[in-house]
Design a protein around this motif. Structure first.
Motif, PDB file in Angstrom:
ATOM      1  N   VAL A   1      -7.347  29.974  15.431  1.00  0.00           N
ATOM      2  CA  VAL A   1      -7.523  30.872  14.695  1.00  0.00           C
ATOM      3  C   VAL A   1      -7.614  31.631  13.989  1.00  0.00           C
ATOM      4  N   GLU A   2      -7.657  33.442  14.207  1.00  0.00           N
ATOM      5  CA  GLU A   2      -8.687  34.291  13.899  1.00  0.00           C
ATOM      6  C   GLU A   2      -7.847  35.513  13.461  1.00  0.00           C
ATOM      7  N   LEU A   3      -8.875  35.489  12.175  1.00  0.00           N
ATOM      8  CA  LEU A   3      -8.323  36.788  11.596  1.00  0.00           C
ATOM      9  C   LEU A   3      -9.502  37.929  11.709  1.00  0.00           C
ATOM     10  N   TRP A   4      -8.926  39.372  12.443  1.00  0.00           N
ATOM     11  CA  TRP A   4     -10.054  40.204  12.899  1.00  0.00           C
ATOM     12  C   TRP A   4      -9.693  41.333  11.555  1.00  0.00           C
ATOM     13  N   LEU A   5     -10.655  41.226  10.023  1.00  0.00           N
ATOM     14  CA  LEU A   5     -10.691  42.617   9.477  1.00  0.00           C
ATOM     15  C   LEU A   5     -10.760  43.498   9.695  1.00  0.00           C
ATOM     16  N   PRO A   6     -10.281  44.648   8.801  1.00  0.00           N
ATOM     17  CA  PRO A   6     -10.146  45.833   8.974  1.00  0.00           C
ATOM     18  C   PRO A   6     -11.317  46.764   9.313  1.00  0.00           C
ATOM     19  N   CYS A   7     -11.669  48.196   9.567  1.00  0.00           N
ATOM     20  CA  CYS A   7     -13.130  47.978  10.384  1.00  0.00           C
ATOM     21  C   CYS A   7     -13.456  49.161   9.435  1.00  0.00           C
ATOM     22  N   LEU A   8     -12.875  49.870   8.654  1.00  0.00           N
ATOM     23  CA  LEU A   8     -12.596  51.290   7.590  1.00  0.00           C
ATOM     24  C   LEU A   8     -12.370  51.574   6.205  1.00  0.00           C
ATOM     25  N   ASN A   9     -11.630  50.664   5.980  1.00  0.00           N
ATOM     26  CA  ASN A   9     -11.965  50.986   3.881  1.00  0.00           C
ATOM     27  C   ASN A   9     -11.922  48.969   3.809  1.00  0.00           C
ATOM     28  N   GLN A  10     -12.630  49.445   2.583  1.00  0.00           N
ATOM     29  CA  GLN A  10     -12.961  48.647   1.695  1.00  0.00           C
ATOM     30  C   GLN A  10     -11.931  47.124   1.777  1.00  0.00           C
ATOM     31  N   PHE A  11     -11.956  45.646   1.613  1.00  0.00           N
ATOM     32  CA  PHE A  11     -10.709  45.272   1.474  1.00  0.00           C
ATOM     33  C   PHE A  11     -12.124  43.306   1.579  1.00  0.00           C
ATOM     34  N   THR A  12     -11.286  42.842   0.729  1.00  0.00           N
ATOM     35  CA  THR A  12     -11.809  41.815  -0.338  1.00  0.00           C
ATOM     36  C   THR A  12     -10.592  40.839  -0.076  1.00  0.00           C
ATOM     37  N   LEU A  13     -11.284  39.224   1.113  1.00  0.00           N
ATOM     38  CA  LEU A  13     -10.195  38.499   0.876  1.00  0.00           C
ATOM     39  C   LEU A  13     -10.195  37.381  -0.230  1.00  0.00           C
ATOM     40  N   HIS A  14      -8.945  36.998  -0.522  1.00  0.00           N
ATOM     41  CA  HIS A  14      -9.506  36.151  -1.955  1.00  0.00           C
ATOM     42  C   HIS A  14      -9.081  34.302  -1.553  1.00  0.00           C
ATOM     43  N   GLY A  15      -8.165  34.110  -0.358  1.00  0.00           N
ATOM     44  CA  GLY A  15      -8.144  33.298   0.144  1.00  0.00           C
ATOM     45  C   GLY A  15      -6.854  32.974   1.046  1.00  0.00           C
ATOM     46  N   VAL A  16      -7.098  31.543   1.738  1.00  0.00           N
ATOM     47  CA  VAL A  16      -6.571  31.613   3.313  1.00  0.00           C
ATOM     48  C   VAL A  16      -6.043  30.750   2.307  1.00  0.00           C
ATOM     49  N   GLU A  17      -4.453  30.124   2.746  1.00  0.00           N
ATOM     50  CA  GLU A  17      -4.062  28.589   2.606  1.00  0.00           C
ATOM     51  C   GLU A  17      -3.024  28.272   3.468  1.00  0.00           C
ATOM     52  N   VAL A  18      -2.629  26.833   3.908  1.00  0.00           N
ATOM     53  CA  VAL A  18      -2.145  26.510   5.271  1.00  0.00           C
ATOM     54  C   VAL A  18      -1.327  25.402   4.384  1.00  0.00           C
ATOM     55  N   PRO A  19      -0.337  25.003   4.782  1.00  0.00           N
ATOM     56  CA  PRO A  19       0.721  23.978   4.436  1.00  0.00           C
ATOM     57  C   PRO A  19       0.125  22.686   4.253  1.00  0.00           C
ATOM     58  N   ALA A  20       0.126  22.121   2.721  1.00  0.00           N
ATOM     59  CA  ALA A  20      -0.587  20.751   2.722  1.00  0.00           C
ATOM     60  C   ALA A  20      -0.770  19.750   3.617  1.00  0.00           C
ATOM     61  N   ASP A  21       0.504  19.294   4.840  1.00  0.00           N
ATOM     62  CA  ASP A  21       0.013  18.595   5.461  1.00  0.00           C
ATOM     63  C   ASP A  21      -0.192  19.457   6.869  1.00  0.00           C
ATOM     64  N   ALA A  22      -1.461  20.041   6.312  1.00  0.00           N
ATOM     65  CA  ALA A  22      -1.904  20.643   8.086  1.00  0.00           C
ATOM     66  C   ALA A  22      -2.691  20.490   7.797  1.00  0.00           C
ATOM     67  N   GLU A  23      -2.892  20.481   9.079  1.00  0.00           N
ATOM     68  CA  GLU A  23      -5.150  20.101  10.073  1.00  0.00           C
ATOM     69  C   GLU A  23      -5.719  21.335   9.421  1.00  0.00           C
TER      70      GLU A  23
ATOM     71  N   GLU B   1     -17.780  55.390  15.093  1.00  0.00           N
ATOM     72  CA  GLU B   1     -16.888  54.998  17.009  1.00  0.00           C
ATOM     73  C   GLU B   1     -17.194  53.819  17.028  1.00  0.00           C
ATOM     74  N   SER B   2     -18.449  53.341  16.883  1.00  0.00           N
ATOM     75  CA  SER B   2     -18.837  52.018  16.999  1.00  0.00           C
ATOM     76  C   SER B   2     -18.288  51.317  15.750  1.00  0.00           C
ATOM     77  N   GLN B   3     -17.869  51.804  14.496  1.00  0.00           N
ATOM     78  CA  GLN B   3     -16.875  51.187  12.972  1.00  0.00           C
ATOM     79  C   GLN B   3     -15.529  50.879  13.879  1.00  0.00           C
ATOM     80  N   GLY B   4     -14.950  52.002  14.544  1.00  0.00           N
ATOM     81  CA  GLY B   4     -13.122  51.457  14.587  1.00  0.00           C
ATOM     82  C   GLY B   4     -12.552  53.162  13.978  1.00  0.00           C
TER      83      GLY B   4
END
Length: 303
Positions: free
Chosen positions: A74-96, A114-117
């Protein structure tokens, strides 16, 4: 503004959620940017999720992931042109969940907006992201809108990062703001390349100029460097250093990537000084740049 940044993990979870806070993108000529996070599973696009940009903490839920098994990437591509803070990723308790331990050739790129996005519909569809995905490269983006001035700070970052390929798309910001002139542009570009070569003496290094601009190419410099002159001086520097023995240094002529036929592929209307490609332009630029990499650095792409 995490251009090119991905969060990756392997999991058997059917879905997951992530918490974030985001600011709106800065106002720019033409249509506004719509900040998003892209989700990919085993390299294939699954969703582009619009973000709330009121600076509060919000949660995005992603369900019904395709495929099965703990090895699914799984990949999360984060945004290019605005300030962004990731506070956490949550999966089900029984997930590997496990880290992605695969490796790929490292590509470090330096450029401007243009290279930035700017103009891409979502972060994983920026032209640099597309090239990285198609060639199987691990992208580190040092592109910064309105900030590509051959700064020693960026030269030392390019020097110090591990890399199997280094590329720089230079000139448009210097031309647009008249930051350097006919006496200072060449020595500053030589200085940046020399700094990079302190720790990357033989790493393939591609120096690209800006693609054709039907509105700016015809303009004279009027005492400053024109866009055409910036390209000419960029080529001169690369040819000079190649003649001095740097065989892994290459010049990529911007108009060979995107020429006069692309005049209709800008996000800004003509009267607003068009500079940035729309998504079709990003796709065209990505295809042309990928071909240049394959031509100049054969064998780099991961198979």
């Amino acid at each position: 503004m995490p251009s090119g940044v991905r969060i990756t993990f392997r999991t058997d979870a059917a879905g997951f959620a992530f918490r974030y806070a985001a600011r709106p993108a800065h106002e720019m000529p033409g249509p506004p940017e719509n900040p998003q996070v892209d989700v990919r599973v085993d390299g294939k696009p699954v969703a582009s999720l619009p973000l709330v940009t009121d600076q509060g903490i919000h949660t995005c839920h992603v369900g019904s992931l395709p495929g099965a098994g703990a090895g699914r990437l799984v990949e999360l591509w984060l945004p290019c042109l605005n300030q962004f803070t990731l506070h956490g990723v949550e999966v089900p308790a029984d997930a590997e969940v496990s880290a992605d331990t695969t490796s790929a050739p490292r590509w470090v790129h330096y450029g401007s907006s243009e290279s930035q996005g700017r103009g891409a519909l979502s972060p994983s569809r920026n032209w640099t992201a597309t090239v990285a995905t198609e060639l199987g490269l691990d992208l580190t983006s040092l592109a910064i809108g309105a900030g590509c001035y051959l700064q020693p700070l960026f030269a030392t970052l390019l020097r110090d990062l591990p890399a199997d390929l280094i590329t720089c798309m230079v000139g448009i910001n210097i031309y647009g703001t008249r930051a350097l002139n006919q006496f200072t542009y060449r020595p500053n570009l030589i200085g940046m390349i020399r700094i990079i070569r302190e720790r990357h003496p033989s790493t393939p290094l591609l120096i690209a100029s800006h693609h054709h601009s039907p509105w700016h190419d015809p303009l004279k410099g009027d005492g400053y460097l024109s866009l055409v002159e910036v390209r000419e001086q960029t080529r001169e520097v690369v040819e000079l250093l190649r003649a001095d023995g740097d065989e892994n240094l290459h010049y990529v002529h911007g108009p060979s990537l995107a020429g006069p036929e692309t005049a209709h592929l800008y996000v800004e209307p003509r009267h607003l000084d068009p500079l940035h490609f729309n998504q079709e332009g990003h796709d065209l630029l990505a295809a042309a740049f990928r071909r240049k990499v394959e031509e100049l650095v054969p064998g780099l792409a991961r198979t």
